[in-house]
Scaffold this motif. Structure first.
Motif, PDB file in Angstrom:
ATOM      1  N   GLN A   5       0.821  -1.166  -0.087  1.00  0.00           N
ATOM      2  CA  GLN A   5       0.026   0.059   0.000  1.00  0.00           C
ATOM      3  C   GLN A   5       0.862   1.351  -0.057  1.00  0.00           C
ATOM      4  OE1 GLN A   5      -3.114  -1.076  -1.037  1.00  0.00           O
ATOM      5  NE2 GLN A   5      -3.806   0.142   0.293  1.00  0.00           N
ATOM      6  N   PRO A   6       0.608   2.180  -0.841  1.00  0.00           N
ATOM      7  CA  PRO A   6       1.495   3.406  -1.065  1.00  0.00           C
ATOM      8  C   PRO A   6       1.259   4.135   0.618  1.00  0.00           C
ATOM      9  CG  PRO A   6       0.133   3.235  -2.869  1.00  0.00           C
ATOM     10  CD  PRO A   6      -0.398   2.267  -2.010  1.00  0.00           C
ATOM     11  N   GLN A   7       2.484   4.686   0.990  1.00  0.00           N
ATOM     12  CA  GLN A   7       2.556   5.274   2.259  1.00  0.00           C
ATOM     13  C   GLN A   7       2.859   6.702   2.015  1.00  0.00           C
ATOM     14  OE1 GLN A   7       1.900   3.899   5.289  1.00  0.00           O
ATOM     15  NE2 GLN A   7       1.625   1.970   3.908  1.00  0.00           N
ATOM     16  N   ASP A   8       2.131   7.652   2.573  1.00  0.00           N
ATOM     17  CA  ASP A   8       2.454   9.084   2.243  1.00  0.00           C
ATOM     18  C   ASP A   8       3.662   9.523   2.852  1.00  0.00           C
ATOM     19  OD1 ASP A   8      -0.039   9.680   1.175  1.00  0.00           O
ATOM     20  OD2 ASP A   8      -0.994  10.274   3.043  1.00  0.00           O
ATOM     21  N   VAL A   9       4.599  10.243   2.166  1.00  0.00           N
ATOM     22  CA  VAL A   9       5.881  10.818   2.659  1.00  0.00           C
ATOM     23  C   VAL A   9       5.955  12.325   2.282  1.00  0.00           C
ATOM     24  CG1 VAL A   9       6.834   8.461   2.115  1.00  0.00           C
ATOM     25  CG2 VAL A   9       7.090  10.139   0.167  1.00  0.00           C
ATOM     26  N   ALA A  10       6.890  12.739   2.922  1.00  0.00           N
ATOM     27  CA  ALA A  10       7.130  14.388   2.570  1.00  0.00           C
ATOM     28  C   ALA A  10       7.789  14.455   1.415  1.00  0.00           C
ATOM     29  CB  ALA A  10       7.853  14.886   3.764  1.00  0.00           C
ATOM     30  N   PRO A  11       7.261  15.634   0.637  1.00  0.00           N
ATOM     31  CA  PRO A  11       7.797  15.709  -0.592  1.00  0.00           C
ATOM     32  C   PRO A  11       9.514  15.765  -0.609  1.00  0.00           C
ATOM     33  CG  PRO A  11       6.201  17.123  -0.520  1.00  0.00           C
ATOM     34  CD  PRO A  11       6.384  16.554   0.934  1.00  0.00           C
ATOM     35  N   ASP A  12      10.279  16.432   0.535  1.00  0.00           N
ATOM     36  CA  ASP A  12      11.648  16.357   0.702  1.00  0.00           C
ATOM     37  C   ASP A  12      12.288  14.684   0.671  1.00  0.00           C
ATOM     38  OD1 ASP A  12      11.057  15.985   3.315  1.00  0.00           O
ATOM     39  OD2 ASP A  12      12.061  17.727   3.843  1.00  0.00           O
ATOM     40  N   ALA A  13      11.570  13.948   0.853  1.00  0.00           N
ATOM     41  CA  ALA A  13      11.737  12.229   1.258  1.00  0.00           C
ATOM     42  C   ALA A  13      11.661  11.697   0.038  1.00  0.00           C
ATOM     43  CB  ALA A  13      10.758  11.935   2.351  1.00  0.00           C
ATOM     44  N   LEU A  14      11.562  12.195  -1.052  1.00  0.00           N
ATOM     45  CA  LEU A  14      11.500  11.704  -2.508  1.00  0.00           C
ATOM     46  C   LEU A  14      12.960  11.584  -2.919  1.00  0.00           C
ATOM     47  CD1 LEU A  14       8.605  13.811  -4.352  1.00  0.00           C
ATOM     48  CD2 LEU A  14       8.438  11.356  -3.745  1.00  0.00           C
ATOM     49  N   PRO A  15      13.161  10.586  -3.617  1.00  0.00           N
ATOM     50  CA  PRO A  15      14.507  10.276  -4.272  1.00  0.00           C
ATOM     51  C   PRO A  15      15.027  11.609  -5.149  1.00  0.00           C
ATOM     52  CG  PRO A  15      13.286   8.405  -4.595  1.00  0.00           C
ATOM     53  CD  PRO A  15      12.270   9.328  -4.120  1.00  0.00           C
ATOM     54  N   ASP A  16      16.417  11.976  -4.880  1.00  0.00           N
ATOM     55  CA  ASP A  16      16.608  13.059  -5.575  1.00  0.00           C
ATOM     56  C   ASP A  16      16.511  13.053  -6.896  1.00  0.00           C
ATOM     57  OD1 ASP A  16      17.765  13.869  -3.069  1.00  0.00           O
ATOM     58  OD2 ASP A  16      19.852  13.294  -3.425  1.00  0.00           O
ATOM     59  N   VAL A  17      16.347  11.897  -7.648  1.00  0.00           N
ATOM     60  CA  VAL A  17      16.405  12.081  -9.169  1.00  0.00           C
ATOM     61  C   VAL A  17      14.798  12.311  -9.321  1.00  0.00           C
ATOM     62  CG1 VAL A  17      15.478   9.417  -9.446  1.00  0.00           C
ATOM     63  CG2 VAL A  17      16.595  10.666 -11.204  1.00  0.00           C
ATOM     64  N   ILE A  18      13.570  11.888  -8.730  1.00  0.00           N
ATOM     65  CA  ILE A  18      12.357  12.455  -8.668  1.00  0.00           C
ATOM     66  C   ILE A  18      12.213  13.891  -8.771  1.00  0.00           C
ATOM     67  CG2 ILE A  18      10.184  12.407  -7.916  1.00  0.00           C
ATOM     68  CD1 ILE A  18      10.523   9.440  -7.526  1.00  0.00           C
ATOM     69  N   THR A  19      12.855  14.569  -7.610  1.00  0.00           N
ATOM     70  CA  THR A  19      12.688  16.013  -7.267  1.00  0.00           C
ATOM     71  C   THR A  19      13.670  16.634  -8.391  1.00  0.00           C
ATOM     72  OG1 THR A  19      12.976  15.262  -4.842  1.00  0.00           O
ATOM     73  CG2 THR A  19      13.569  17.597  -5.694  1.00  0.00           C
ATOM     74  N   ARG A  20      14.590  16.188  -9.110  1.00  0.00           N
ATOM     75  CA  ARG A  20      15.340  16.804  -9.956  1.00  0.00           C
ATOM     76  C   ARG A  20      14.324  16.968 -11.348  1.00  0.00           C
ATOM     77  NH1 ARG A  20      19.619  14.348 -13.111  1.00  0.00           N
ATOM     78  NH2 ARG A  20      19.372  12.545 -11.858  1.00  0.00           N
ATOM     79  N   TYR A  21      13.692  15.623 -11.491  1.00  0.00           N
ATOM     80  CA  TYR A  21      12.793  15.876 -12.636  1.00  0.00           C
ATOM     81  C   TYR A  21      11.741  16.666 -12.519  1.00  0.00           C
ATOM     82  CZ  TYR A  21       8.920  14.846 -15.542  1.00  0.00           C
ATOM     83  OH  TYR A  21       7.838  15.015 -16.113  1.00  0.00           O
ATOM     84  N   LEU A  22      11.034  16.794 -11.319  1.00  0.00           N
ATOM     85  CA  LEU A  22       9.783  17.396 -10.856  1.00  0.00           C
ATOM     86  C   LEU A  22      10.520  19.206 -11.021  1.00  0.00           C
ATOM     87  CD1 LEU A  22       7.968  15.569  -8.156  1.00  0.00           C
ATOM     88  CD2 LEU A  22       7.510  15.624 -10.681  1.00  0.00           C
ATOM     89  N   ASN A  23      11.401  19.416 -10.493  1.00  0.00           N
ATOM     90  CA  ASN A  23      11.901  20.622 -10.610  1.00  0.00           C
ATOM     91  C   ASN A  23      12.097  21.154 -12.007  1.00  0.00           C
ATOM     92  OD1 ASN A  23      11.531  21.120  -7.916  1.00  0.00           O
ATOM     93  ND2 ASN A  23      13.779  20.552  -7.515  1.00  0.00           N
ATOM     94  N   ALA A  24      12.837  20.282 -12.715  1.00  0.00           N
ATOM     95  CA  ALA A  24      13.190  20.540 -14.221  1.00  0.00           C
ATOM     96  C   ALA A  24      11.958  20.757 -15.048  1.00  0.00           C
ATOM     97  CB  ALA A  24      13.912  19.757 -14.640  1.00  0.00           C
ATOM     98  N   HIS A  25      11.157  19.875 -14.857  1.00  0.00           N
ATOM     99  CA  HIS A  25       9.735  20.018 -15.438  1.00  0.00           C
ATOM    100  C   HIS A  25       8.888  21.336 -15.314  1.00  0.00           C
ATOM    101  CE1 HIS A  25       6.516  18.398 -17.884  1.00  0.00           C
ATOM    102  NE2 HIS A  25       5.730  18.426 -16.709  1.00  0.00           N
ATOM    103  N   ARG A  26       9.004  21.669 -14.014  1.00  0.00           N
ATOM    104  CA  ARG A  26       8.084  22.845 -13.580  1.00  0.00           C
ATOM    105  C   ARG A  26       8.842  24.154 -14.273  1.00  0.00           C
ATOM    106  NH1 ARG A  26       8.320  22.145  -8.449  1.00  0.00           N
ATOM    107  NH2 ARG A  26       9.842  23.252  -7.926  1.00  0.00           N
ATOM    108  N   THR A  27      10.166  24.116 -14.479  1.00  0.00           N
ATOM    109  CA  THR A  27      10.859  25.200 -14.955  1.00  0.00           C
ATOM    110  C   THR A  27      10.748  25.143 -16.427  1.00  0.00           C
ATOM    111  OG1 THR A  27      13.166  24.566 -14.276  1.00  0.00           O
ATOM    112  CG2 THR A  27      12.040  25.792 -12.741  1.00  0.00           C
ATOM    113  N   HIS A  28      10.510  24.047 -17.079  1.00  0.00           N
ATOM    114  CA  HIS A  28      10.599  23.939 -18.522  1.00  0.00           C
ATOM    115  C   HIS A  28      12.339  23.780 -18.862  1.00  0.00           C
ATOM    116  CE1 HIS A  28       6.627  24.459 -18.696  1.00  0.00           C
ATOM    117  NE2 HIS A  28       6.468  25.884 -18.441  1.00  0.00           N
TER     118      HIS A  28
END
Length: 119
Positions: A5-28
Motif C-alpha cells: 500500500q502506498p505510504q504518504d511521504v514528505a516531498p523532501d523524502a522523495l528520491p533526488d532523481v524524482i525531485t530533480r525531474y519535477l523541478n526541471a519539468h516545472r521550470t521547463h
C-alpha cells in the motif's frame, strides 16, 4: 502489480532523481529533466507511450510549449524503494484549465525507468 500500500511521504523524502525531474519539468528545463531518465526509459502520458531519450525529449519539449500552466506538487507516496507516486496540481490554458495528475515513477539504477501520468 505491487501488493504494498502506498505510504504518504514528505516531498523532501522523495528520491533526488524524482525531485530533480519535477523541478526541471516545472521550470521547463528539458536538459535537466531528460538527465533524470534511464536512456531507454518509457513515459506514458495522455495514453501515448514515449520510449527512449529522444522520444522523451520530444514529449518534454512539446508539453513545455503546447500550453502555459503552473505545476504544484501537492502529495507524495512511496510504494516501495523503487516506486513512488506524486500528485501534481496543474492550472493553465489547456482544456479544462485545472487538473490533478498522478505521476507514477518506477526507478532503476538511480534513474527513472518508467513514468506513467494519469488523472
Amino acid at each position: 502489480m505491487h501488493d504494498n500500500q502506498p505510504q504518504d511521504v514528505a516531498p523532501d523524502a522523495l528520491p533526488d532523481v524524482i525531485t530533480r525531474y519535477l523541478n526541471a519539468h516545472r521550470t521547463h528545463d528539458t536538459a535537466s529533466a531528460i538527465s533524470a531518465f534511464h536512456p531507454d526509459a518509457t513515459v506514458i502520458d495522455e495514453g501515448k507511450t514515449h520510449q527512449g531519450s529522444s522520444a522523451i525529449e520530444t514529449w518534454l519539449t512539446r508539453s513545455a510549449t503546447e500550453y502555459t500552466y503552473t505545476i504544484e506538487l501537492t502529495g507524495a507516496q512511496e510504494v516501495d524503494a523503487q516506486h513512488y507516486i506524486t500528485t501534481q496540481h496543474l492550472e493553465g490554458n489547456f482544456p479544462g484549465g485545472v487538473v490533478d495528475l498522478h505521476y507514477r515513477f518506477a526507478l532503476s539504477c538511480g534513474l527513472i525507468e518508467e513514468l506513467l501520468i494519469e488523472p
